[in-house]
Design a protein around this motif. Structure first.
Motif, PDB file in Angstrom:
ATOM      1  N   GLY A  11      22.469 -37.286  11.599  1.00 22.78           N
ATOM      2  CA  GLY A  11      23.528 -36.477  12.188  1.00 22.78           C
ATOM      3  C   GLY A  11      24.366 -37.399  13.055  1.00 22.78           C
ATOM      4  O   GLY A  11      23.870 -37.910  14.069  1.00 22.78           O
ATOM      5  N   ASP A 112      29.778 -34.383  19.577  1.00 21.35           N
ATOM      6  CA  ASP A 112      28.351 -34.709  19.518  1.00 21.35           C
ATOM      7  C   ASP A 112      27.668 -33.761  18.542  1.00 21.35           C
ATOM      8  O   ASP A 112      27.946 -32.554  18.560  1.00 21.35           O
ATOM      9  N   LEU A 114      24.853 -32.294  18.370  1.00 18.24           N
ATOM     10  CA  LEU A 114      24.039 -31.187  18.878  1.00 18.24           C
ATOM     11  C   LEU A 114      24.737 -30.422  20.000  1.00 18.24           C
ATOM     12  O   LEU A 114      24.104 -29.716  20.773  1.00 18.24           O
ATOM     13  N   TYR A 119      26.658 -29.618  12.481  1.00 21.83           N
ATOM     14  CA  TYR A 119      25.483 -30.357  12.014  1.00 21.83           C
ATOM     15  C   TYR A 119      24.182 -29.681  12.415  1.00 21.83           C
ATOM     16  O   TYR A 119      23.190 -29.733  11.685  1.00 21.83           O
ATOM     17  N   GLN A 120      24.144 -29.056  13.576  1.00 28.29           N
ATOM     18  CA  GLN A 120      22.869 -28.534  14.071  1.00 28.29           C
ATOM     19  C   GLN A 120      22.257 -27.501  13.124  1.00 28.29           C
ATOM     20  O   GLN A 120      21.029 -27.329  13.084  1.00 28.29           O
ATOM     21  N   HIS A 123      20.363 -29.553  10.810  1.00 26.91           N
ATOM     22  CA  HIS A 123      19.233 -30.135  11.538  1.00 26.91           C
ATOM     23  C   HIS A 123      18.071 -29.138  11.605  1.00 26.91           C
ATOM     24  O   HIS A 123      16.910 -29.496  11.356  1.00 26.91           O
ATOM     25  N   LYS A 124      18.382 -27.891  11.911  1.00 25.45           N
ATOM     26  CA  LYS A 124      17.326 -26.868  12.029  1.00 25.45           C
ATOM     27  C   LYS A 124      16.613 -26.643  10.700  1.00 25.45           C
ATOM     28  O   LYS A 124      15.427 -26.299  10.684  1.00 25.45           O
ATOM     29  N   VAL A 134      19.576 -38.669  15.050  1.00 26.35           N
ATOM     30  CA  VAL A 134      20.828 -38.100  15.544  1.00 26.35           C
ATOM     31  C   VAL A 134      21.530 -39.163  16.379  1.00 26.35           C
ATOM     32  O   VAL A 134      20.945 -39.742  17.297  1.00 26.35           O
TER      33      VAL A 134
END
Length: 509
Positions: A11, A112, A114, A119-120, A123-124, A134
């Motif tokens: 990420g 960023d 997160l 992106y998050q 990520h999850k 990241v």
């Protein structure tokens, strides 16, 4: 046979928009990734890709993750949230196929990864299944502050990041309760954000930053911005007040009596003790004030702020304190009169309003902000003794004769009301508690529950329940509040060893 290696998921934060603000690590990963993925709206243009374009190596697989909806409506059976959840699952599956094939995948993220980033959601769904790194990026918060040349926080100030999509009432409360703030996701939320800033008394402090570090960048005082011109990529900033004083080199000074600035007085209830009992509105009023006026013990509970003047006094000069506060406001000061508990319950609001209704203070604006009362705080610690009708009486005979107090106690006792007794005793008043107990025993049974609540919310808090017949005046001081039950009030021991006191809401026929 050796197990096949999967690819790595990255990420990668790209910063606020200027490609030169992409970190060295981010640039390296973008250039050597097998797959570069990025989100876009249905028009197909991707801000993330445009930022990263100079770092792409060419010949890489590009995965364009196109949102099915952004702000428009959808006929998806799960609604807007259902449509997005389905999209994220499908996008994650596409990336997982590359990772399973051993290809490294970089997911580009503005700012960023997160921090409110798309992106998050990947990520999850993927980070627990694949090796993941990241890479942080410069946020729009930092970029906005840099473009304004305004520090966000200094010393003990608190910075709050607020999404503009919150309900307006919640926005107002969050803004009022903080020192500094950055409000994200403007665009269509801008009118509500502006109203919330105005209601919280912070509009004049607010700055607007649009597309920080990008083409078309704009900064301006937020109050001057046309709501129709505000895009999603913009933020509202409430910079540091402490730093503002230090940049200008002009600490707040008292204006002359004929200053054009209109002053005001707000009487602030701080609750029975400590910041946990303070409402967001009260917190905001205390931060906004140029001057704090109050009993020194209560002023000490309010954090000191640079540029703010504190005027402490003894607890027995309420009328003088009220006139002093109103006089400051006449000279253009924004004055907060600090009052423990609720300012309208045996506290400073009456004294201020009494003075404000007489010359020469009739034109001074005065507001009263409520606070948690000592009675309600004490009741919550004991259970629910105020669950039915109750009366609140001060046992202090400094401002009214004991005969009046006794008459009111008797009337409340005859009506079988629960009683909240304020100011029960002090070093110089030692007879009132015993006299009140004896009077009430004429109407109440000796085993009537009495909650003795001392220093509620404070470091020496102590809550005890005793029988009315056993109420010992020597155990009661000025920091104690008494809650005396009605004939229906129950004190019940529970299985966990605690005792709760409650008054049923039904009264027998």
């Amino acid at each position: 046979m050796t197990e096949r290696q999967t690819g790595r998921l990255y990420g990668v934060g790209l910063g606020p928009g200027d490609p030169s603000l992409v970190t060295v690590r981010a640039a390296e990963l973008i250039g050597k990734a097998d797959v570069v993925a990025y989100h876009s709206a249905r028009h197909g243009r991707s801000i993330a890709r445009s930022i990263a374009e100079r770092y792409l190596a060419g010949g890489q697989i590009e995965e364009k993750l196109v949102y099915p909806v952004t702000v428009e409506t959808t006929d998806h059976p799960g609604g807007y949230r259902g449509a997005l959840d389905e999209f994220y699952e499908e996008a994650a599956a596409r990336l997982a196929a590359h990772l399973d094939a051993g290809r490294d995948v970089v997911v580009l993220a503005e700012g960023d990864p997160l921090f409110y980033g798309s992106y998050q959601h990947m990520h999850k769904r993927l980070a627990h299944r694949y090796p993941t790194e990241v890479v942080p990026g410069v946020t729009s918060v930092s970029a906005a502050a840099a473009r304004l040349g305004a520090p966000l926080v200094e010393a003990e100030e608190v910075l709050t990041i607020i999404p503009g999509t919150l309900p307006e009432e919640e926005l107002t409360a969050r803004i009022a309760a903080t020192d500094s703030a950055v409000i994200m996701k403007l665009g269509r939320t801008f009118p509500a954000v502006r109203r919330a800033l105005e209601r919280a008394g912070r509009l004049e402090d607010a700055q607007y930053v649009e597309r920080a570090t990008m083409a078309g960048e704009r900064t301006a005082p937020l109050a001057e911005v046309d709501p129709e011109s505000v895009p999603y990529f913009s933020v509202a900033v409430l910079p540091s007040k402490v730093a503002q004083l230090s940049w200008t080199g002009q600490p707040i000074t008292e204006p002359a009596p004929d200053a054009d600035t209109e002053g005001d007085v707000v009487v602030v209830g701080t609750g029975p003790a400590g910041p946990l009992w303070l409402t967001p509105e009260a917190r905001g009023a205390l931060a906004r004030a140029t001057d704090l006026v109050g009993y020194t013990t209560y002023l000490d509970r309010v954090p000191a702020r640079p540029g703010q003047v504190r005027h402490g006094s003894d607890n027995k000069v309420e009328a003088e304190r009220a006139e002093f506060a109103l006089d400051l406001a006449r000279r253009g000061r924004r004055v907060a009169v600090v009052s423990s508990g609720d300012p309208g319950v045996f506290a400073m609001a009456t004294a201020v309003l009494e003075a404000a209704c007489a010359d020469p203070y009739r034109s001074v604006p005065v507001r009263v902000l409520p606070g948690m009362t000592a009675a309600h705080a004490a009741a919550s610690r004991a259970g629910a003794p105020l669950g039915h009708d109750y009366a609140t009486i001060s046992l202090s005979d400094r401002l009214k004769p004991w005969d009046v107090i006794a008459k009111r106690l008797r009337a409340a006792a005859e009506a079988d009301l629960v009683l909240a007794l304020y100011n029960p005793g002090s070093k110089s008043r030692t007879t009132q508690v015993g006299a009140a107990r004896d009077l009430l025993l004429e109407y109440r049974a000796g085993d009537t529950p009495v909650v003795m609540a001392r220093d509620v919310g404070g470091p020496t808090e102590r809550i005890r329940t005793v029988r009315l017949a056993d109420l010992d005046p020597t155990q009661v001081d000025m920091r104690t509040l008494l809650l005396i039950g009605s004939s229906q009030t129950q004190a019940v021991a529970r299985d966990n060893g605690t005792e709760v006191v409650w008054t049923p809401r039904r009264y027998p026929e």
